[in-house]
Design an enzyme around this catalytic site. Structure first.
Site, mmCIF file in Angstrom:
data_model
loop_
_atom_site.group_PDB
_atom_site.id
_atom_site.type_symbol
_atom_site.label_atom_id
_atom_site.label_comp_id
_atom_site.label_asym_id
_atom_site.label_seq_id
_atom_site.Cartn_x
_atom_site.Cartn_y
_atom_site.Cartn_z
ATOM 1 N N HIS A 97 0.720 -1.101 0.185
ATOM 2 C CA HIS A 97 0.224 0.057 -0.484
ATOM 3 C C HIS A 97 0.860 1.107 0.168
ATOM 4 O O HIS A 97 0.850 1.783 -0.861
ATOM 5 C CB HIS A 97 -0.584 0.222 1.314
ATOM 6 C CG HIS A 97 -1.707 -1.225 1.109
ATOM 7 N ND1 HIS A 97 -2.777 -1.468 0.494
ATOM 8 C CD2 HIS A 97 -2.010 -1.789 1.814
ATOM 9 C CE1 HIS A 97 -3.256 -2.727 0.461
ATOM 10 N NE2 HIS A 97 -3.018 -3.152 1.854
ATOM 11 N N ASP A 104 -4.950 -8.495 -2.876
ATOM 12 C CA ASP A 104 -5.158 -8.365 -1.819
ATOM 13 C C ASP A 104 -6.763 -9.382 -1.321
ATOM 14 O O ASP A 104 -6.424 -10.328 -0.924
ATOM 15 C CB ASP A 104 -4.941 -6.964 -1.651
ATOM 16 C CG ASP A 104 -5.087 -6.028 0.005
ATOM 17 O OD1 ASP A 104 -5.236 -6.970 0.662
ATOM 18 O OD2 ASP A 104 -4.839 -4.782 0.145
HETATM 19 C C1 NGQ Z 1 -5.173 -7.336 6.110
HETATM 20 N N1 NGQ Z 1 -6.039 -5.683 4.498
HETATM 21 O O1 NGQ Z 1 -4.333 -8.074 7.003
HETATM 22 O O2 NGQ Z 1 -6.036 -7.967 5.997
HETATM 23 C C2 NGQ Z 1 -5.328 -5.973 6.181
HETATM 24 C C3 NGQ Z 1 -6.560 -5.364 7.012
HETATM 25 C C4 NGQ Z 1 -5.492 -4.884 9.572
HETATM 26 C C5 NGQ Z 1 -5.834 -5.199 4.463
HETATM 27 N N2 NGQ Z 1 -5.430 -3.967 4.304
HETATM 28 C C6 NGQ Z 1 -6.182 -5.899 8.395
HETATM 29 N N3 NGQ Z 1 -6.242 -4.726 3.190
HETATM 30 O O3 NGQ Z 1 -4.512 -3.584 8.252
HETATM 31 O O4 NGQ Z 1 -5.101 -4.149 10.448
HETATM 32 ZN ZN ZN Z 2 -2.781 -7.073 2.920
#
Ligand code: NGQ
Ligand code: ZN
Length: 453
Positions: A270, A321
Site C-alpha cells: 500500500h 489483496d
Molecule cells: C489485513 N488488509 O491484514 O488483511 C489487512 C487489514 C489490518 C488490508 N489492509 C487488517 N487490505 O491492516 O489491520
Molecule cells: Zn493486505
C-alpha cells in the site's frame, strides 16, 4: 523433453517482438527465446503472448467475503468497520475450508492473468487461538491449493504479535494470527525444507504492519533470515499515520526507512500515505511498492502517489489483496485511472522509454512483481520460468492492433475475457479459458458458502 512454442507476437524485455520461438525444458524453464524465427514443428500459440503477471499481495481467505460488505448504514463505514467483518469471517474458518477457498481463488487468478501469487499468510491458529498440532496446518492448506490450481506461490508467513504501536496486546479478533518470535521462527523452519528448491513455490516472510510488531521483534527475525522476500503493510490508512506520529513522532514509512535497512528484498504493501521525502526515499531504496488498487478503492484507503514515485524511479507491482477483483486488466487500469482522477490529466504513467501507458503499466508491474516474489519470473528470457499468458489472437481488437496499441486495446478497451491460455512453469493450467477443476470448484464453493454464510 523440451517443448517448442511459436508466437506471432510476444512481449520480450526489449518490447514486442514478432515470430518468436520459445523453448521450454523439462523443469519449466525457458531455454531459448528467438524472435524472427520460423515455426518448424513448434506448437503455434493462439495469439499475443505475455509473461504472466505476479500477484504480489493476497489474503486468500478474504475471497469468501468479497462483495458481502457493501451495505450502507446510518453509521459512517470505514476500513476499520470492514476489518471487524473480516475478523468475523476469520473466527470460524477451518483449514479444509481455507483450502477450498484458496483453490478456487487461485484458479480465478490464473484466468485473470496472474501466474504467481505472494500469499501474505497470517491465519495460523485454530478457532480458539491455539496452534494446530502441526503449526503449519493452515500453511499446508495454502500450498496444497496452489499446487492443485497450478499457480506458482511465494508463501509469506506473517509475524503478527500486537494490536497497535508500542507492543499493545492483541485483541480477541486477532487470536488466530498471533506468534512470539521463537514460535514464528519455528514455523519458518518447519516450512523451509518443503519450499526450498521447489519448482514453483518459495518461502519469504512478512511483518503484518508496524502496528503488529515492535522494532526489537523485527530485528530478531531479520537477523535469522538474511535472504528472501520480506513484505509489510504500511501507511494504508490515515489513522495508522496518526497513531505512528503519536507513538514515535514519525510517519510509518519514515520510521521504517530510518530504523530498518529497507532494500530490494522488501515490498511495502500500500504505502498509500506518503509525504514528499517519503516518496523520494522509498523510490531511492529499491524496494517495491505493493499496490492493490481495487482493494484500496474498495476500502477507501486513498491514492498512492504513483506519478511522483515513478518519476523518481520507484518500483511497483500489483496485488489483488482482498480479492474484490481478480483481473490484471482492472487492477492496472484502476492504477492509471486513480492518477487521472487525482490530477485531472490523461496518460499519467509512462516514461521516456515506454510511452504507451498500458505497456508502461504492464512492464512495470511485471518487474516489481517479480522482484517482490523472489522467484525467477517476470520476463520471456532464457533462464526465467515459462509463465505465459496467451491472449485471443482472433479477437478483432487484438488482431488488428500494432505493437504500440496492442496492450492499450487490451488494458483500456478490453477485459480478462481475452485471455485464452495460461502456462505456469511449462505446464498449461488454463486452456481455452477453462481449468480442469472448474466443475469441482463450483460445487465445492457453493457447498462452502452455504456452510459459512
Ligand atoms: C489485513 N488488509 O491484514 O488483511 C489487512 C487489514 C489490518 C488490508 N489492509 C487488517 N487490505 O491492516 O489491520
Ligand atoms: Zn493486505
Amino acid at each position: 523433453m523440451s517443448q517448442r512454442y511459436f508466437a506471432d507476437q510476444a512481449l520480450l524485455p526489449t518490447g514486442w517482438a514478432s515470430q518468436v520461438l520459445l523453448e521450454v525444458d523439462a523443469t519449466g524453464t525457458l531455454t531459448d527465446v528467438s524472435p524472427n524465427s520460423t515455426p518448424g514443428n513448434a506448437q503455434r500459440l493462439a495469439g499475443p503472448v505475455l509473461p504472466g503477471m505476479p500477484n504480489l499481495h493476497s489474503h486468500a481467505f478474504q475471497r469468501a467475503m468479497a462483495g458481502l460488505a457493501e451495505m450502507g448504514s446510518s453509521q459512517p463505514d470505514s476500513f476499520w468497520s470492514w476489518r471487524e467483518r473480516m475478523y468475523g469471517l476469520v473466527d470460524r474458518l477451518t483449514p479444509d475450508q481455507v483450502g477450498v477457498i484458496a483453490q478456487a481463488l487461485y484458479i480465478e487468478m490464473l484466468k485473470g492473468g496472474y501466474t504467481q501469487v505472494s500469499e501474505f499468510h497470517y491465519l495460523h491458529h485454530d478457532t480458539s487461538g491455539q496452534a494446530y498440532s502441526d503449526p503449519a496446518e493452515m500453511a499446508w492448506a495454502i500450498t496444497g491449493a496452489a499446487e492443485r490450481s497450478g499457480i506458482a506461490l511465494t508463501l509469506l508467513p506473517v509475524l503478527y504479535a500486537h494490536s497497535g504501536f508500542g507492543g499493545q496486546p492483541p485483541n480477541h479478533g486477532q487470536r488466530r494470527f498471533i506468534h512470539d518470535v521463537p514460535e514464528f521462527l519455528k514455523l519458518l523452519e518447519r516450512l523451509a525444507p518443503h519450499l526450498t528448491d521447489h519448482p514453483t513455490q518459495a518461502l519469504g516472510m512478512a511483518f503484518h504492519s508496524l502496528r503488529a510488531v515492535t522494532l526489537k521483534e523485527m530485528q530478531e527475525v531479520l537477523a535469522t533470515n538474511p535472504i528472501g522476500p520480506r513484505h509489510i503493510h504500511v501507511a494504508e490508512q490515515q489513522r495508522e499515520v496518526d497513531e505512528s506520529l503519536v507513538y514515535s513522532g514519525k510517519r510509518p514509512v519514515r520510521w521504517l526507512l530510518d530504523n530498518v535497512a529497507v532494500d530490494e528484498r522488501w515490498c511495502l504493501i500500500h504505502a498509500t500515505h506518503l509525504d514528499d521525502t517519503e516518496v523520494r526515499d522509498l523510490a531511492a531504496c529499491g524496494a517495491v511498492a505493493g499496490l492493490c488498487p481495487t482493494t484500496e478503492a474498495n476500502l477507501g484507503d486513498g491514492l498512492f502517489r504513483a506519478v511522483e514515485y515513478a518519476a523518481q524511479g520507484g518500483r511497483l507491482g500489483i496485488g489483488s489483496d482482498s480479492h474484490v477483483s481478480l483481473d490484471v486488466v482492472e487492477e492496472l487500469r484502476l492504477l492509471e485511472y486513480g492518477q487521472r482522477l487525482a490530477t485531472q490529466q490523461r496518460n499519467c504513467l509512462h516514461d521516456s522509454a515506454i510511452r504507451p501507458v498500458a505497456d508502461w503499466l504492464y512492464r512495470s508491474a511485471l518487474a516489481g512483481g517479480a522482484q517482490a516474489s523472489g522467484q525467477p519470473i517476470g520476463a520471456l528470457e532464457v533462464g526465467k520460468r515459462a509463465d505465459l499468458v496467451v491472449l485471443d489472437g482472433s479477437d478483432p481488437y487484438l488482431a488488428t492492433s500494432k505493437d504500440d496499441t496492442r496492450l492499450g486495446r487490451w488494458l483500456f478497451g478490453g477485459s480478462k475475457q481475452q485471455i485464452c491460455d495460461v502456462m505456469v512453469a511449462g505446464r498449461w493450467v488454463i486452456q481455452q479459458r477453462r481449468h480442469a477443476l472448474d466443475d469441482a470448484n463450483r460445487a465445492a464453493l457453493t457447498r462452502l458458502f452455504t456452510e459459512i454464510n
